[in-house]
Design a protein around this motif. Structure first.
Motif, PDB file in Angstrom:
ATOM      1  N   SER A  34      64.957 -21.136  -7.268  1.00 29.52           N
ATOM      2  CA  SER A  34      65.576 -22.273  -7.946  1.00 29.52           C
ATOM      3  C   SER A  34      65.277 -22.240  -9.430  1.00 29.52           C
ATOM      4  O   SER A  34      64.135 -22.147  -9.851  1.00 29.52           O
ATOM      5  N   TYR A  36      66.148 -24.438 -12.724  1.00 33.62           N
ATOM      6  CA  TYR A  36      66.671 -25.738 -13.113  1.00 33.62           C
ATOM      7  C   TYR A  36      67.935 -25.588 -13.961  1.00 33.62           C
ATOM      8  O   TYR A  36      67.893 -25.086 -15.073  1.00 33.62           O
ATOM      9  N   GLY A  37      69.085 -25.979 -13.397  1.00 25.89           N
ATOM     10  CA  GLY A  37      70.320 -25.985 -14.163  1.00 25.89           C
ATOM     11  C   GLY A  37      71.043 -24.662 -14.266  1.00 25.89           C
ATOM     12  O   GLY A  37      72.058 -24.575 -14.950  1.00 25.89           O
ATOM     13  N   VAL A  38      70.556 -23.614 -13.614  1.00 23.56           N
ATOM     14  CA  VAL A  38      71.229 -22.310 -13.657  1.00 23.56           C
ATOM     15  C   VAL A  38      71.315 -21.770 -12.241  1.00 23.56           C
ATOM     16  O   VAL A  38      70.302 -21.524 -11.597  1.00 23.56           O
ATOM     17  N   ASP A  39      72.538 -21.572 -11.760  1.00 24.08           N
ATOM     18  CA  ASP A  39      72.734 -21.064 -10.400  1.00 24.08           C
ATOM     19  C   ASP A  39      72.905 -19.560 -10.349  1.00 24.08           C
ATOM     20  O   ASP A  39      72.703 -18.956  -9.295  1.00 24.08           O
ATOM     21  N   GLN A  58      76.297 -22.617 -14.139  1.00 24.76           N
ATOM     22  CA  GLN A  58      75.937 -23.749 -13.286  1.00 24.76           C
ATOM     23  C   GLN A  58      77.152 -24.081 -12.425  1.00 24.76           C
ATOM     24  O   GLN A  58      78.268 -24.238 -12.944  1.00 24.76           O
ATOM     25  N   LYS A  60      79.079 -26.434  -9.555  1.00 23.95           N
ATOM     26  CA  LYS A  60      79.162 -27.718  -8.866  1.00 23.95           C
ATOM     27  C   LYS A  60      80.393 -27.698  -7.961  1.00 23.95           C
ATOM     28  O   LYS A  60      81.495 -27.366  -8.420  1.00 23.95           O
ATOM     29  N   THR A  78      76.547 -35.591 -16.602  1.00 28.20           N
ATOM     30  CA  THR A  78      75.197 -35.084 -16.356  1.00 28.20           C
ATOM     31  C   THR A  78      74.225 -35.851 -17.236  1.00 28.20           C
ATOM     32  O   THR A  78      74.616 -36.750 -17.982  1.00 28.20           O
ATOM     33  N   HIS A  82      69.384 -32.078 -18.577  1.00 25.53           N
ATOM     34  CA  HIS A  82      70.147 -30.864 -18.285  1.00 25.53           C
ATOM     35  C   HIS A  82      70.834 -30.323 -19.526  1.00 25.53           C
ATOM     36  O   HIS A  82      70.814 -29.114 -19.791  1.00 25.53           O
ATOM     37  N   TRP A  86      70.367 -26.620 -21.186  1.00 25.50           N
ATOM     38  CA  TRP A  86      71.459 -25.659 -21.360  1.00 25.50           C
ATOM     39  C   TRP A  86      71.642 -25.258 -22.819  1.00 25.50           C
ATOM     40  O   TRP A  86      71.827 -24.079 -23.130  1.00 25.50           O
ATOM     41  N   MET A  93      75.787 -20.934 -21.724  1.00 29.47           N
ATOM     42  CA  MET A  93      75.939 -21.566 -20.425  1.00 29.47           C
ATOM     43  C   MET A  93      77.359 -22.072 -20.215  1.00 29.47           C
ATOM     44  O   MET A  93      77.976 -22.608 -21.137  1.00 29.47           O
ATOM     45  N   VAL A  95      79.708 -24.340 -17.177  1.00 26.82           N
ATOM     46  CA  VAL A  95      79.718 -25.127 -15.944  1.00 26.82           C
ATOM     47  C   VAL A  95      80.992 -24.783 -15.191  1.00 26.82           C
ATOM     48  O   VAL A  95      82.093 -24.771 -15.772  1.00 26.82           O
TER      49      VAL A  95
END
Length: 411
Positions: A34, A36-39, A58, A60, A78, A82, A86, A93, A95
């Motif tokens: 995990s 935070y904020g980056v997949d 990121q 969603k 958001t 976050h 970013w 970054m 989204v």
């Protein structure tokens, strides 16, 4: 145990984004842990070779993220935490809002212009026309992290720190000129990739153990200037560990930002403070030499007197009580000089090597005095403190020779 609906929805979104990026000529790496904020990270591939140019992504997924719309865009909401993360990330970054049912991905770059404060949080407008497909490639390419020429940085030091369980390298890197955070991240990736392929070994035993093997662990320490490197004031440090390395061979993990390829960077929070402190508290060469040369001359006299008395004590010519009486004032004076040198402003960069030797010299001198202080006499037996003090005398003589050599170089 049944998987939660939200988890299944999230996985659909990740799979959709991964497949689309792969079809567009990018390698997509989901974050194994995990972040935070980056997949995930998307890296551009050219001629079947990774370019080192990346995006942070990121993701969603679900109707809740698609429901608030204007005529032209989807409103993604958001929080400030976050957005701050970013905007300050080393990677650009984006989204991605996924309509999994219709296999459509809407995307937007997160920038100072697109992330708008609402007072309670932030909103990012994601254009309905901005869909992740082949038409988006030129825009995505413009966002990628920069490529940095090798002449923009210099590897100051290469260390082989391998052991029997892992081949490991550590690099000290100095940036040549100014560089953005994204450019420094690019330098770290280049040094790490290059470093893992090195074949330097510190001795023949390490070479016999690891031979032609790639490194399992690479550290990098990045400095903005040669002076920062000399003063150990790194701008950032990084760690990469090979996925296949056994747990027992892994170094302690680093807490920081994943800049791609599983390289973790810890950006120093103290860099600016230390750099400013050095800048505002550095002596000029003339002021430094004016201050320390008389102290060095005095320390040489103290070394002769205290050292001579130590030799008398060693040979049995005097008692320890006589030694203590004869050297009492000199030992106290040695400590006064030690405190005075410790309290001095920072030596100029060109005198750094000399100052290092001076610190070693005065430390040895003070250690002699320490062994015969009240605390020292309570800690060590008479034979032990004599042996230790004589050892420090030898070290002081060696450091004085090195100090006088460095002094000749800077005068």
């Amino acid at each position: 145990m049944k998987a939660k609906q939200t988890e299944r929805t999230d996985r659909r979104g990740v799979a959709l984004v991964m497949g689309e990026f792969e079809s567009l000529g990018f390698a997509f790496r989901e974050q194994a842990e995990s972040d935070y904020g980056v997949d995930g990270h998307a890296e551009l591939i050219k001629s079947e070779q990774p370019t080192g140019q990346l995006l942070g992504v990121q993701i969603k997924t679900g109707e809740s993220y698609l429901s608030e719309r204007t005529e032209n865009e989807i409103v993604f909401r958001t929080d400030a935490e976050h957005v701050d993360y970013w905007l300050n990330h080393a990677l650009p970054m984006i989204v991605c809002l996924c309509d999994a049912d219709n296999q459509t991905i809407y995307w937007q770059a997160v920038t100072d212009e697109t992330a708008i404060s609402t007072g309670k949080g932030y909103r990012v407008g994601v254009p309905l026309t901005q869909i992740l497909n082949v038409a988006a490639v030129p825009q995505l390419t413009d966002l990628l992290t920069p490529l940095v020429s090798p002449d923009r940085y210099t590897i100051f030091k290469t260390e082989d720190v391998s052991h029997g369980l892992a081949k490991r390298y550590s690099f000290k890197v100095v940036v040549n000129g100014t560089a953005s955070k994204a450019e420094i991240a690019s330098i770290v990736r280049q040094v790490t990739t290059y470093g893992a392929k090195r074949r330097y070994h510190r001795n023949h035993m390490v070479e016999e153990r690891w031979g032609d093997t790639d490194a399992h662990v690479v550290w990098a320490f990045v400095y903005i200037s040669a002076e920062d490197e000399a003063r150990c004031n790194h701008f950032c440090r990084s760690l990469w560990i090979c996925d296949s390395l056994d747990d027992e061979a892994r170094p302690l993990p680093m807490i920081g930002e994943n800049i791609g390829n599983d390289i973790i960077v810890d950006w120093s929070g103290n860099y600016s403070f230390l750099a400013q402190h050095t800048s505002t508290n550095s002596l000029t060469k003339e002021d430094y030499l004016y201050a320390v040369i008389p102290l060095i001359d005095e320390l040489k006299r103290l070394l002769d007197r205290i050292g001579g008395q130590l030799l008398y004590l060693k040979n049995g010519d005097i008692t320890e009580d006589s030694f203590l009486t004869a050297t009492d004032a000199d030992r106290e004076h040695t400590n006064d000089i030690y405190m005075a040198i410790s309290a001095m402003s920072v030596a100029p960069f060109e005198c750094k090597d000399m100052d290092d030797r001076l610190e070693c010299f005065i430390a040895c001198m003070d250690n002699i005095a320490l062994h015969y202080s009240e605390k020292g006499r309570d800690t060590w037996s008479a034979p032990n403190r004599l042996e230790l003090a004589l050892q420090q005398r030898s070290y002081a003589i060696a450091n004085l020779e090195a100090l006088e050599y460095e002094l000749k170089k800077v005068r």
